[in-house]
Structure formats: C-alpha cells, structure tokens
Design a protein around this motif. Structure first.
Motif, PDB file in Angstrom:
ATOM      1  N   MET A   1       0.128   3.317  -0.765  1.00  0.00           N
ATOM      2  CA  MET A   1      -0.446   2.315   0.106  1.00  0.00           C
ATOM      3  C   MET A   1      -1.623   2.932   0.850  1.00  0.00           C
ATOM      4  SD  MET A   1       2.752   0.219   1.692  1.00  0.00           S
ATOM      5  CE  MET A   1       4.003   1.463   1.551  1.00  0.00           C
ATOM      6  N   SER A  84       2.801  -1.925  -3.867  1.00  0.00           N
ATOM      7  CA  SER A  84       1.866  -3.029  -3.661  1.00  0.00           C
ATOM      8  C   SER A  84       2.138  -4.071  -4.736  1.00  0.00           C
ATOM      9  CB  SER A  84       0.414  -2.545  -3.731  1.00  0.00           C
ATOM     10  OG  SER A  84       0.101  -2.116  -5.034  1.00  0.00           O
ATOM     11  N   SER A  89       0.808  -4.832   0.507  1.00  0.00           N
ATOM     12  CA  SER A  89       1.661  -3.653   0.588  1.00  0.00           C
ATOM     13  C   SER A  89       3.025  -4.043   1.142  1.00  0.00           C
ATOM     14  CB  SER A  89       1.020  -2.606   1.511  1.00  0.00           C
ATOM     15  OG  SER A  89      -0.189  -2.168   0.952  1.00  0.00           O
TER      16      SER A  89
END
Length: 164
Positions: A1, A84, A89
């Motif tokens: 992320m 994701s 996310s």
C-alpha cells in the motif's frame, strides 16, 4: 500500500469448504483495476453491521456457492490481510472457518446470490487437492493454505486458531 492512501479496515469471514474427497473449493478472480493480475481464493467476504463471523461465513457461502445445509465448523485460522482492490487499499482481519459439504462439481455451485460486480470478477471455481495446492505456480490466498489444509486433514481443527 502506498503511503498516504486511505485504508479501508474491515472484518471478514472466509470458508475452507472441503468435500468428501478432502478437496478445498477455491475461486479464481481478478482485480478490476488490474485485470491481468489473478489469484485463487476461498469463499467469504466482509461482515455486515451486527453480524458475527459464523453468520457471515454461512451468508457468504450461500451467496457465492448456492450451497445450503453446509456443516460449518470452528474458526481454524486468523489472518490480517493488506491488499489493494479496484484502486482502494484494504486491511482485513479474516477468520477462516472449516466446513464440509457433499455437494461438489460446477453444476452444483450457484453464485447468483452474489452481487453482479462480484460475479463478473470470478472466472472459475475449482476443487483442489492438497497435492495440487502444493504444486501450483498460481497465486493462492491465504498464502499458507496448503500448510493449513495439511494440518486440518492430519489433525483436525486446532484448539486455538492458527495465525497465518
């Protein structure tokens, strides 16, 4: 992320659905934001407000497979998944229930209870043996599924859930 992304946190219930031949059901899907990225995964999904893991597991299983009367067992593993999906996310606390069914084969499975966008992102459902899981080069989630399945088949459900 990526740093600074807003992370969606949620709890999820997943199901290790085993048939009479000790094969586990996995779905093959893809990320709509990255259609070339595919993986295999267990049935399940996010908990709805006020819902516990057991109720969510049964609901998700019915929506995604059409199977009813499944013998749902205890939580056998827990996991914190960070990923994701569709450009967002996620941080997802997952509980994995073990379950048994006598109904197998593609003709038995019915995902018409799933949301239309979920159905579009699933390309296949397949029953996997432990040996097939060990040998595959495909991405499978959870990543330690073969190890967990071997433990379950050898020893049965653990007293305390395994941390993946």
């Amino acid at each position: 992320m990526a740093a600074g992304d807003a992370v969606r946190r949620r709890a999820a219930a997943r199901v290790l659905l085993l048939d009479a031949a000790d094969r586990v059901l996995l779905f093959h899907g893809f990320d709509p934001a990255e259609p070339a990225r595919t993986w295999w995964f267990t049935p399940g999904g996010g908990l709805e407000p006020g819902e516990d893991s057991r109720a969510a597991a049964l609901r998700e299983l019915a929506e995604e497979t059409g199977l009813a009367g499944v013998e749902l067992g205890p939580v056998v593993a827990v996991d914190l998944a960070e990923f994701s999906y569709d450009g967002e996310s996620y941080q997802q606390r997952q509980s994995f229930h073990v379950a048994r069914t006598s109904g197998t084969g593609p003709a038995v499975l019915d995902n018409s209870g799933s949301a239309p966008d979920e159905r579009e992102q699933l390309s296949e459902a397949r029953w996997w043996t432990l040996d097939q899981l060990r040998r595959t080069g495909d991405q499978v989630y959870p990543e330690r599924l073969a190890e967990l399945l071997e433990l379950l088949l050898r020893q049965g459900p653990p007293i305390e859930p395994v941390r993946l």
